[in-house]
Design an enzyme around this catalytic site. Structure first.
Site, PDB file in Angstrom:
ATOM      1  CG  ASN A  10      -4.141  -5.375   3.109  1.00 25.19           C
ATOM      2  OD1 ASN A  10      -4.909  -6.328   2.957  1.00 25.19           O
ATOM      3  ND2 ASN A  10      -4.287  -4.231   2.457  1.00 25.19           N
ATOM      4  CD1 TRP A  11      -0.874 -11.274   4.120  1.00 25.63           C
ATOM      5  CD2 TRP A  11      -1.660 -13.352   3.815  1.00 25.63           C
ATOM      6  NE1 TRP A  11       0.017 -12.143   4.707  1.00 25.63           N
ATOM      7  CE2 TRP A  11      -0.447 -13.430   4.543  1.00 25.63           C
ATOM      8  CE3 TRP A  11      -2.328 -14.542   3.525  1.00 25.63           C
ATOM      9  CZ2 TRP A  11       0.105 -14.641   4.958  1.00 25.63           C
ATOM     10  CZ3 TRP A  11      -1.788 -15.747   3.941  1.00 25.63           C
ATOM     11  CH2 TRP A  11      -0.579 -15.792   4.646  1.00 25.63           C
ATOM     12  CG  HIS A  95      -6.604  -0.657   1.476  1.00 28.07           C
ATOM     13  ND1 HIS A  95      -6.347  -0.517   0.128  1.00 28.07           N
ATOM     14  CD2 HIS A  95      -5.423  -0.987   2.053  1.00 28.07           C
ATOM     15  CE1 HIS A  95      -5.070  -0.754  -0.081  1.00 28.07           C
ATOM     16  NE2 HIS A  95      -4.489  -1.040   1.065  1.00 28.07           N
ATOM     17  CD  GLU A  97      -5.268  -2.187  -2.952  1.00 26.61           C
ATOM     18  OE1 GLU A  97      -5.663  -3.181  -2.313  1.00 26.61           O
ATOM     19  OE2 GLU A  97      -4.049  -1.942  -3.126  1.00 26.61           O
ATOM     20  CB  SER A 208       6.545   0.642  -1.293  1.00 26.16           C
ATOM     21  OG  SER A 208       5.762   0.526  -2.469  1.00 26.16           O
ATOM     22  N   GLY A 229       1.586  -4.589   2.615  1.00 26.15           N
ATOM     23  CA  GLY A 229       0.896  -5.367   1.596  1.00 26.15           C
ATOM     24  C   GLY A 229       1.793  -6.455   1.036  1.00 26.15           C
ATOM     25  N   GLY A 230       2.333  -6.206  -0.157  1.00 24.92           N
ATOM     26  CA  GLY A 230       3.090  -7.231  -0.882  1.00 24.92           C
ATOM     27  C   GLY A 230       4.158  -7.936  -0.057  1.00 24.92           C
TER      28      GLY A 230
END
Ligand code: PEP
Length: 255
Positions: A10-11, A95, A97, A208, A229-230
């Protein structure tokens, strides 16, 4: 019922045309990862070009959100049909967010999951409790409510992503025992609602995940992959995470 692991990137709101090189590295690395499905969900601006670059490869391309309607006067929104047209095969919905910054409710998420089905996309439906809810001992209650409200009836043709909100982007993860417990709970809810088909639905863990913790978190029963993600923004780390599922990737190390 064997479930093929899925590791999805997920960018979020990251990535420019110059990021295409990372996708190309993922496409090349995917050749060594026969035991896992890989997906990259770039921002909408890169979707069509990424889909073109990934055509014929082992990497699928997904969207990060969709509107419930197929078309209409919804300025700035993108429909599931448009994602499909651009080359996506899946879309993330719900999501945390989106729930937090755009006020998306379980009912809205369910409409989006139905839109994905209508368009022929796999919905990756995100659920997960906040820190306060966890501290209040409400994790199961929240997860149950979100599952009941966000998942569409009928076929178990979606992917569930369990993403504790407090673990997203924080560097903190649940213990393997906690992950096993909640994924087992989700599996039980899926089989209670969808019968045998609920055993075939994949349940991803997200929050994470990185190359160092992937093996510990992703090889737990009922963890059928990850939403990352990151750590997905760098191809080498993303591929190392996917390498938790074995294959031949271990020959290549992180530099
Ligand atoms: C996410 O937002 O879906 C996610 C899992 O983020 P991160 O890996 O950065 O925690």
């Amino acid at each position: 019922m064997p479930r093929r692991p899925l590791v999805a990137a997920n960018w979020k709101m990251n990535g420019l045309k110059a990021s295409t090189g990372e996708l190309e590295k993922i496409i090349a690395g995917a050749e060594n990862l026969a035991d896992v499905e890989l997906m990259v969900c770039p921002p909408a601006t890169l979707l069509a070009s990424f889909a073109a670059a990934a055509r014929g490869s082992r990497v699928a391309i997904g969207g990060q959100d969709c509107h419930a309607q197929a078309s209409g006067a919804y300025t700035g929104d993108i429909s599931a049909e448009m994602l499909k047209d651009a080359g996506a095969t899946a879309v993330i919905v719900g999501h945390s967010e989106r729930r937090r910054y755009h006020g998306e409710t379980d009912a809205a998420v369910r409409e989006k999951a139905l839109a994905a089905r209508r368009a022929g996309l796999v919905a990756i439906v995100c659920i997960g409790e906040t820190h306060a809810e966890r501290d209040g001992g409400r994790t199961r209650e929240i997860v149950r409510t979100q599952l009941d409200g966000s998942l569409p009836d009928g076929a178990a043709d979606f992917v569930v992503a369990y993403e504790p909100v407090w673990a997203i982007g924080s560097g903190v993860t649940p213990t393997p025992d906690d992950v096993a417990d909640i994924h087992g709970f989700i599996r039980d809810r899926l089989t209670a609602r969808y019968g045998e088909a609920g055993r075939g639905a994949r349940i991803l863990y997200g929050g994470s995940v990185n190359a160092a913790n992937a093996k510990r978190l992703l090889t737990i029963e009922n963890v059928d992959g990850a939403l990352v993600g990151g750590a997905s923004l760098k191809a080498d780390e993303f591929l190392a995470i996917a390498g938790a599922y074995g294959a031949r990737w271990s020959a290549i190390s992180l530099s």
